[in-house]
Design a protein around this motif. Structure first.
Motif, PDB file in Angstrom:
ATOM      1  N   UNK A   1       0.832  -1.202   0.000  1.00  0.00           N
ATOM      2  CA  UNK A   1       0.000   0.000   0.000  1.00  0.00           C
ATOM      3  C   UNK A   1       0.868   1.255   0.000  1.00  0.00           C
ATOM      4  N   UNK A   2       1.969   1.214   0.737  1.00  0.00           N
ATOM      5  CA  UNK A   2       2.895   2.358   0.769  1.00  0.00           C
ATOM      6  C   UNK A   2       3.533   2.553  -0.596  1.00  0.00           C
ATOM      7  N   UNK A   3       3.947   1.458  -1.220  1.00  0.00           N
ATOM      8  CA  UNK A   3       4.538   1.553  -2.568  1.00  0.00           C
ATOM      9  C   UNK A   3       3.524   2.073  -3.574  1.00  0.00           C
TER      10      UNK A   3
ATOM     11  N   UNK B   1       8.636   2.052   1.786  1.00  0.00           N
ATOM     12  CA  UNK B   1       8.617   1.757   3.226  1.00  0.00           C
ATOM     13  C   UNK B   1      10.028   1.673   3.794  1.00  0.00           C
ATOM     14  N   UNK B   2      10.187   2.133   5.024  1.00  0.00           N
ATOM     15  CA  UNK B   2      11.466   2.006   5.725  1.00  0.00           C
ATOM     16  C   UNK B   2      11.563   0.658   6.426  1.00  0.00           C
TER      17      UNK B   2
ATOM     18  N   UNK C   1      11.750  -6.697  -1.695  1.00  0.00           N
ATOM     19  CA  UNK C   1      13.008  -6.348  -2.346  1.00  0.00           C
ATOM     20  C   UNK C   1      13.242  -4.857  -2.510  1.00  0.00           C
ATOM     21  N   UNK C   2      12.429  -4.025  -1.846  1.00  0.00           N
ATOM     22  CA  UNK C   2      12.536  -2.569  -2.047  1.00  0.00           C
ATOM     23  C   UNK C   2      13.616  -1.927  -1.198  1.00  0.00           C
ATOM     24  N   UNK C   3      14.270  -2.705  -0.319  1.00  0.00           N
ATOM     25  CA  UNK C   3      15.329  -2.153   0.520  1.00  0.00           C
ATOM     26  C   UNK C   3      14.903  -1.854   1.941  1.00  0.00           C
TER      27      UNK C   3
ATOM     28  N   UNK D   1       6.307 -18.991  10.075  1.00  0.00           N
ATOM     29  CA  UNK D   1       5.954 -19.559   8.769  1.00  0.00           C
ATOM     30  C   UNK D   1       6.514 -18.766   7.595  1.00  0.00           C
ATOM     31  N   UNK D   2       6.656 -17.463   7.736  1.00  0.00           N
ATOM     32  CA  UNK D   2       7.137 -16.651   6.621  1.00  0.00           C
ATOM     33  C   UNK D   2       8.640 -16.540   6.525  1.00  0.00           C
ATOM     34  N   UNK D   3       9.358 -17.139   7.489  1.00  0.00           N
ATOM     35  CA  UNK D   3      10.812 -16.994   7.517  1.00  0.00           C
ATOM     36  C   UNK D   3      11.482 -17.650   6.317  1.00  0.00           C
ATOM     37  N   UNK D   4      10.992 -18.820   5.913  1.00  0.00           N
ATOM     38  CA  UNK D   4      11.609 -19.533   4.792  1.00  0.00           C
ATOM     39  C   UNK D   4      11.510 -18.730   3.503  1.00  0.00           C
ATOM     40  N   UNK D   5      10.403 -18.037   3.320  1.00  0.00           N
ATOM     41  CA  UNK D   5      10.245 -17.227   2.119  1.00  0.00           C
ATOM     42  C   UNK D   5      11.240 -16.074   2.092  1.00  0.00           C
ATOM     43  N   UNK D   6      11.412 -15.409   3.228  1.00  0.00           N
ATOM     44  CA  UNK D   6      12.353 -14.295   3.306  1.00  0.00           C
ATOM     45  C   UNK D   6      13.779 -14.780   3.054  1.00  0.00           C
ATOM     46  N   UNK D   7      14.114 -15.922   3.630  1.00  0.00           N
ATOM     47  CA  UNK D   7      15.460 -16.476   3.427  1.00  0.00           C
ATOM     48  C   UNK D   7      15.671 -16.894   1.982  1.00  0.00           C
ATOM     49  N   UNK D   8      14.623 -17.436   1.362  1.00  0.00           N
ATOM     50  CA  UNK D   8      14.731 -17.848  -0.040  1.00  0.00           C
ATOM     51  C   UNK D   8      14.995 -16.652  -0.950  1.00  0.00           C
ATOM     52  N   UNK D   9      14.423 -15.509  -0.598  1.00  0.00           N
ATOM     53  CA  UNK D   9      14.633 -14.297  -1.394  1.00  0.00           C
ATOM     54  C   UNK D   9      15.950 -13.614  -1.070  1.00  0.00           C
ATOM     55  N   UNK D  10      16.639 -14.100  -0.037  1.00  0.00           N
ATOM     56  CA  UNK D  10      17.922 -13.511   0.331  1.00  0.00           C
ATOM     57  C   UNK D  10      17.805 -12.136   0.956  1.00  0.00           C
ATOM     58  N   UNK D  11      16.685 -11.866   1.641  1.00  0.00           N
ATOM     59  CA  UNK D  11      16.450 -10.554   2.250  1.00  0.00           C
ATOM     60  C   UNK D  11      16.968 -10.557   3.680  1.00  0.00           C
ATOM     61  N   UNK D  12      17.750  -9.545   4.039  1.00  0.00           N
ATOM     62  CA  UNK D  12      18.233  -9.402   5.405  1.00  0.00           C
ATOM     63  C   UNK D  12      17.056  -9.135   6.327  1.00  0.00           C
ATOM     64  N   UNK D  13      17.066  -9.722   7.533  1.00  0.00           N
ATOM     65  CA  UNK D  13      15.892  -9.630   8.393  1.00  0.00           C
ATOM     66  C   UNK D  13      16.252  -9.886   9.843  1.00  0.00           C
TER      67      UNK D  13
END
Length: 407
Positions: free
Chosen positions: A226-228, A234-235, A250-252, A266-278
């Protein structure tokens, strides 16, 4: 029972991929037990097949935005637990709703051609299920019955609130368990966006606020999209990552994955698959609560919330143990919290463009009259008129020379 099915406009539905003949509706099936997931691929003219007890307002508005030919619900759209608004929203939008069709309807193959004739559903001429055609009258009766049982839900809500307080008192009172983040919130304002009721309209009304105050933009799951969509970045993104897009991840923005108290996310695997720092934030409650607690703990001086839940019916609409966590979280951050929900309805721009133009011209005329009544103004107008006269003479001479050259 008065059916709403014949009220669909055949020409519009045919262009969208559905067909309406003699009260029948046909269209390609889109099947999913999760309404939120279904709306991501639902297209105009499709027949939405869901299994959603007590269709809530947000889900109904998402379905309406997709413009399906009909909504087939395996469950009861209003169970009587509380007066949910979803069925009424669908009917007001002219979308037929078939209710309580049973589990067989969920076995309809994806993209198969579904035929809806009154309360009966068929695929390829073979009968699948029969339910109840919801009408304005049936929905009103269901809501009246649900309001009678609201006292029981209030008692349950109070019990869930005390249970949550016992389990999360250290987080609520002392901030124990809040992770370290890189986004600086100390002394700044935070705008938390949830894709809830009227979030688009409220975000549009907050453009001046965002431009002037430059708050930290925090998207809760799909709130990041919604912010995009509003033209910002988004920050931070907070949530269980079930409804946020890959584009947003992937917006940073810094990503905070909301996990259960036992650490499961449950959403952790998706974030790791995308290689997003978290970072991971284990906490009971909803992701919007986590976002508020995080902003408060990290020193935000003001928290502006868009699309969040505030009323008892909205808490029950969310369907997570009475949303007790949200109630207590709002008590915790109450001194900082500004709920921007409904700001678009509080103030609406009622002046048309031609009225603004007329007002400007009237003001300009008043200024010119005032100038004309003063010596300085008269001198100015004399100079302007002299310049205009010189220009007219120049054009007249130029045209005369041109005519002589042609002759």
């Amino acid at each position: 029972m008065r059916s709403l099915l014949p009220r669909r406009r055949a020409a519009t539905d045919a262009r969208a991929g559905a067909q309406v003949e003699r009260g029948q509706i046909t269209g390609p099936a889109r099947v999913d037990r999760s309404t939120k997931t279904l709306t991501k691929r639902l297209r105009p003219g499709d027949v939405a097949v869901i299994d959603h007890v007590d269709i809530d307002r947000v889900s109904a508005e998402a379905l309406v935005g997709c413009k399906p030919a009909a909504v087939l619900n395996a469950a009861r759209s209003t169970s009587g637990r509380y007066p949910n608004l979803g069925p009424e929203i669908l009917l007001e939008a002219g979308i037929p709703l078939l209710d309580d069709l049973g589990s067989d309807v969920m076995a309809i193959p994806e993209s198969s051609r579904v035929e809806v004739d009154g309360a009966k559903v068929s695929v390829g001429g073979h009968f699948v299920a029969e339910g109840t055609v919801q009408t304005t009258e049936t929905v009103e009766v269901s809501l009246a019955e649900a309001r009678e049982g609201l006292a029981d839900q209030l008692e349950s809500f109070a019990a869930n609130t005390m249970d949550y307080l016992r389990r999360e008192r250290e987080l609520l009172l002392d901030g124990v368990g809040v992770p370290k983040i890189r986004t600086k919130l100390e002394g700044r304002q935070a705008l938390i966006v949830v894709r809830g009721y009227h979030y688009k309209e409220d975000l549009a009304m907050l453009r001046s606020y965002v431009r002037e105050n430059r708050p930290v933009l925090i998207g809760v799951d799909g709130g990041a999209d919604a912010i995009l969509d509003a033209g910002w970045t988004p920050d931070m993104i907070v949530g269980d990552m079930d409804s946020v897009s890959d584009r947003a991840l992937g917006c940073g923005a810094e990503v905070v994955v909301h996990a259960y108290r036992d650490g499961r996310a449950p959403g952790l695997s998706r974030v790791e698959r995308l290689g997003v720092s978290h970072v991971v934030f284990p906490a009971t409650g909803t992701s919007e609560d986590v976002a508020m607690l995080l902003a408060d703990d990290k020193g935000a001086e003001l928290i502006v919330a868009v699309g969040t839940h505030a009323t008892l019916v909205e808490f029950l609409d969310k369907g997570r143990a009475g949303m007790a966590s949200t109630f207590l979280t709002r008590l915790r951050v109450g001194s900082k919290l500004v709920d921007a929900k409904g700001v678009s309805r509080l103030y609406r721009h009622r002046i048309s463009n031609w009225q603004v133009t007329a007002l400007v011209l009237a003001g300009l005329a008043a200024v010119l009259v005032a100038l004309g009544s003063t010596p300085a103004g008269q001198t100015l107008f004399g100079l302007i008129l002299a310049r205009i006269d010189d220009f007219v003479s120049f054009v007249r001479d130029l045209l005369g020379l041109t005519a002589g050259a042609v002759g």
